[in-house]
Design an enzyme around this catalytic site. Structure first.
Site: not given
Length: 196
Positions: A47, A49, A79, A106, A135, A170, A172
């Site tokens: 998402g 942060s 992430c 980041r 990202r 990611h 997922e």
């Protein structure tokens, strides 16, 4: 049946729930302190942060999650979730949860338009594992007891620090659930008798 929570304030919550369900565990969306009760593990999804931190503060979840960690509950950050777990973030004075002994930078693989997918070989998990980077952060330094599980272009993108698993990408967002299965095994092996 193992109960694994997914912080459900923002990000790829549904995709994590699907993988956890497919692995025979009960997936519990976490939106309040009450939702943390009885969990055997917790996933902190991707998402944004900074937004996630504001929501953690708004719903008074930061300290209860730290309390879960102190009881030995395994946690998996993907992430932005990795950024939340990290003890240090490059360019920031203070961490968020500050639980995993890593330093994270980041957006180290570029912006949204620079998103990409590669296949990784992951220690203890397998080969040809698809990894989606959006990202994405990366781990720039680790503590002595942190196990580095995968790198991409010489950057650490998956690591384990005891009960904590941190991932730059990611998993997922693919059909491959081997990384989530690795985390489920961490939860299963957790010697914690009483949950929160």
């Amino acid at each position: 049946m193992l109960k694994i929570g997914i912080l459900a304030l923002q990000g790829a919550v549904r995709e994590h729930i699907r993988q956890i369900d497919e692995l025979g565990c009960e997936a519990v969306p976490v939106k309040s302190v009450e939702d943390l009760k009885g969990l055997n593990g917790l996933v902190l999804p991707g998402g944004e942060s900074t937004t996630m931190r504001k929501l953690l503060d708004r719903y008074a979840l930061l300290e209860p999650i730290r309390a879960l960690a102190a009881k030995g509950i395994p946690m998996f950050g993907t992430c932005a979730g990795l950024i939340l777990l990290a003890k240090e973030i490059v360019g920031y004075d203070l961490p968020h949860l500050g639980l995993m002994d890593v330093v994270v930078e980041r957006n180290s693989f570029g912006r949204q338009v620079d998103s990409f997918e590669v296949e990784l070989s992951i220690e203890g998990v397998g080969n040809d594992i698809p990894a989606v980077f959006i990202r994405a952060p990366h781990i720039v330094a680790t503590g002595d007891n942190v196990e580095i599980l995968a790198k991409h272009e010489d950057r650490i993108v998956l690591a384990r620090d005891g009960q904590f698993l941190g991932c730059s990408f990611h998993p997922e967002l693919t059909e491959d659930s081997r990384i989530m299965k690795y985390f489920v095994e961490m939860v299963r092996e957790s010697t914690l008798v009483e949950s929160y």
